[in-house]
Design a protein around this motif. Sequence first.
Motif, PDB file in Angstrom:
ATOM      1  N   PHE A  77       0.827  -0.471   0.494  1.00 13.07           N
ATOM      2  CA  PHE A  77      -0.318  -0.054   0.127  1.00 13.07           C
ATOM      3  C   PHE A  77       0.756   1.312   0.373  1.00 13.07           C
ATOM      4  O   PHE A  77       0.607   2.189  -0.319  1.00 13.07           O
ATOM      5  CB  PHE A  77      -1.378  -0.109   0.578  1.00 13.07           C
ATOM      6  N   SER A  78       2.383   0.958   0.133  1.00 12.66           N
ATOM      7  CA  SER A  78       3.116   2.420  -0.408  1.00 12.66           C
ATOM      8  C   SER A  78       3.754   2.077  -1.282  1.00 12.66           C
ATOM      9  O   SER A  78       5.247   1.728  -1.092  1.00 12.66           O
ATOM     10  CB  SER A  78       3.689   3.004   1.658  1.00 12.66           C
ATOM     11  N   PRO A  79       4.295   1.869  -2.245  1.00  9.74           N
ATOM     12  CA  PRO A  79       4.899   1.443  -3.325  1.00  9.74           C
ATOM     13  C   PRO A  79       5.991   2.576  -3.394  1.00  9.74           C
ATOM     14  O   PRO A  79       7.345   2.038  -3.496  1.00  9.74           O
ATOM     15  CB  PRO A  79       3.648   1.056  -4.150  1.00  9.74           C
ATOM     16  N   ASN A  80       5.130   3.519  -4.172  1.00  9.53           N
ATOM     17  CA  ASN A  80       6.402   5.049  -3.834  1.00  9.53           C
ATOM     18  C   ASN A  80       7.691   4.588  -2.744  1.00  9.53           C
ATOM     19  O   ASN A  80       8.712   5.790  -3.190  1.00  9.53           O
ATOM     20  CB  ASN A  80       5.437   6.319  -4.179  1.00  9.53           C
ATOM     21  N   GLU A  81       7.354   4.587  -1.855  1.00 10.16           N
ATOM     22  CA  GLU A  81       8.832   4.446  -1.085  1.00 10.16           C
ATOM     23  C   GLU A  81       9.355   3.432  -0.640  1.00 10.16           C
ATOM     24  O   GLU A  81      10.185   3.583   0.321  1.00 10.16           O
ATOM     25  CB  GLU A  81       7.563   4.538   0.703  1.00 10.16           C
ATOM     26  N   THR A  82       9.142   2.542  -1.732  1.00 15.07           N
ATOM     27  CA  THR A  82       9.378   1.485  -1.252  1.00 15.07           C
ATOM     28  C   THR A  82      10.996   0.816  -1.079  1.00 15.07           C
ATOM     29  O   THR A  82      11.799   0.393  -0.721  1.00 15.07           O
ATOM     30  CB  THR A  82       8.953  -0.051  -2.278  1.00 15.07           C
ATOM     31  N   LEU A  83      11.244   1.838  -2.449  1.00 13.39           N
ATOM     32  CA  LEU A  83      13.171   1.668  -2.756  1.00 13.39           C
ATOM     33  C   LEU A  83      13.955   2.530  -1.543  1.00 13.39           C
ATOM     34  O   LEU A  83      14.706   2.637  -1.486  1.00 13.39           O
ATOM     35  CB  LEU A  83      13.485   2.374  -4.524  1.00 13.39           C
ATOM     36  N   PRO A  84      13.487   4.305  -1.410  1.00 15.47           N
ATOM     37  CA  PRO A  84      14.327   4.684  -0.761  1.00 15.47           C
ATOM     38  C   PRO A  84      14.356   3.954   0.569  1.00 15.47           C
ATOM     39  O   PRO A  84      14.810   4.466   1.370  1.00 15.47           O
ATOM     40  CB  PRO A  84      13.177   6.313  -0.780  1.00 15.47           C
ATOM     41  N   ALA A  85      12.613   3.559   0.694  1.00 17.31           N
ATOM     42  CA  ALA A  85      13.123   2.977   2.643  1.00 17.31           C
ATOM     43  C   ALA A  85      14.238   2.057   2.758  1.00 17.31           C
ATOM     44  O   ALA A  85      14.458   1.599   3.282  1.00 17.31           O
ATOM     45  CB  ALA A  85      11.852   2.688   3.287  1.00 17.31           C
ATOM     46  N   LEU A  86      14.521   0.940   1.564  1.00 11.45           N
ATOM     47  CA  LEU A  86      15.069  -0.061   1.158  1.00 11.45           C
ATOM     48  C   LEU A  86      16.219   0.033   1.393  1.00 11.45           C
ATOM     49  O   LEU A  86      17.185  -0.521   1.853  1.00 11.45           O
ATOM     50  CB  LEU A  86      14.871  -0.915   0.537  1.00 11.45           C
ATOM     51  N   GLN A  87      17.124   1.166   1.134  1.00 14.47           N
ATOM     52  CA  GLN A  87      17.818   0.927   0.896  1.00 14.47           C
ATOM     53  C   GLN A  87      18.132   2.377   1.926  1.00 14.47           C
ATOM     54  O   GLN A  87      20.048   2.099   2.661  1.00 14.47           O
ATOM     55  CB  GLN A  87      18.218   3.084  -0.706  1.00 14.47           C
ATOM     56  N   LEU A  88      17.856   2.778   2.548  1.00 12.95           N
ATOM     57  CA  LEU A  88      17.524   3.644   3.517  1.00 12.95           C
ATOM     58  C   LEU A  88      17.938   2.622   4.722  1.00 12.95           C
ATOM     59  O   LEU A  88      18.989   2.722   4.810  1.00 12.95           O
ATOM     60  CB  LEU A  88      16.991   4.700   4.113  1.00 12.95           C
ATOM     61  N   TYR A  89      17.295   1.312   5.085  1.00 11.26           N
ATOM     62  CA  TYR A  89      17.493  -0.021   5.562  1.00 11.26           C
ATOM     63  C   TYR A  89      18.965  -0.422   5.383  1.00 11.26           C
ATOM     64  O   TYR A  89      19.544  -0.255   6.290  1.00 11.26           O
ATOM     65  CB  TYR A  89      16.613  -0.693   5.531  1.00 11.26           C
ATOM     66  N   ARG A  90      19.226  -0.962   3.999  1.00  8.03           N
ATOM     67  CA  ARG A  90      20.732  -1.170   4.263  1.00  8.03           C
ATOM     68  C   ARG A  90      21.945   0.248   4.263  1.00  8.03           C
ATOM     69  O   ARG A  90      22.972  -0.233   4.930  1.00  8.03           O
ATOM     70  CB  ARG A  90      20.671  -1.548   1.912  1.00  8.03           C
ATOM     71  N   ASP A  91      21.189   1.073   4.168  1.00  7.11           N
ATOM     72  CA  ASP A  91      22.878   1.911   4.331  1.00  7.11           C
ATOM     73  C   ASP A  91      22.782   2.286   5.890  1.00  7.11           C
ATOM     74  O   ASP A  91      23.985   2.734   6.503  1.00  7.11           O
ATOM     75  CB  ASP A  91      22.320   3.751   3.621  1.00  7.11           C
TER      76      ASP A  91
END
Length: 336
Positions: free
Chosen positions: A198-212
């Motif tokens: 339900f929040s597709p537009n935030e997916t890649l930024p959030a995953l990148q933040l998690y990994r960083d």
Amino acid sequence: MTQKQLSEINYSVLDLAPITEGGGPAESYKNTIDLARYAEDLGFTRYWLAEHHSMPFIASSATSVLIGHVASHTNTIRVGSGGIMLPNHAPLMVAEQFGTLETLYPGRIDLGLGRAPGTDQVTAHALRRGSGSSGHNFPQQLDELRGYFHDGLRSGNSHVRAIPGEGLDIPIWLLGSSGFSAQLAGQLGLPFAFASHFSPNETLPALQLYRDSFEPSEVLQEPYAMVGVNVVAAKNNEQAEFLSTSLKQQFINLIRNTNLPLQPPVESMDTIWTHQEEALLQQKLGSSIIGGPEKVKDELQSFLDRTEADEMMVISQIYNHKDRLNSYKILADITK
């Protein structure tokens, strides 16, 4: 880096325990057990239930109770919360509840945690009455909760103990639909699950933040990211599009603040939504995968390529129970 293939990652189920038009919670729970057993037979990794309140189309409000019910009717699949909304509860009570579950079903319980209320603000006030919690102190609550599971880390209060709970190794996941929990999970070295469904537009930024943000811990040496994804699979694209109109009607009702059970599918959404609602729905459901086996497989692989996820948690909000079972069967077949 070599791209992951669909057969190389884990798949799990998020069951919202849907209450359908013409049905009720009792039927919902019966279907939940049926789906959980089927998912176990198909080889899914875990079966999670979500905490929602005051929603006539979701029957999993007493989440820990339902987790115990599912665990008691299955044998090997991991069962857990996707998630428990921690600000709604005293951390001690969550520790006791999940300590009890882990004691009854050792090695099979997951504790996924979120910081949203899982409901509207009026209901949130009823849940959190007198607690003074608004979600802003989530890191402190999380620290307290984790302390109850580990000796000597009870926020300096050695008189308060979670029994059962103390000393148990219950995997804790942080859930999120934005960057807050992604960063916190990374800093603490915990597994992270993102609500792409339900929040597709935030997916890649959030995953990148998690990994960083990730720092190795006793729990994980490397990041472990799971993504939620809506999947409606059927024998062909046309049938899947038809079945997906139940999910689309559910989101339209949420947008309109119209509380209804999960509605039967319809031939066309054109008489139901406005152009503005259709556009908004495209944003909310942008990562949803709807189609026959070939289309679903291609789009799942594309989603995996973009997210590099370690696991996918699949949500299939389908009105007819047999169609929902079939959707998961198709998913299992194409990801072997």
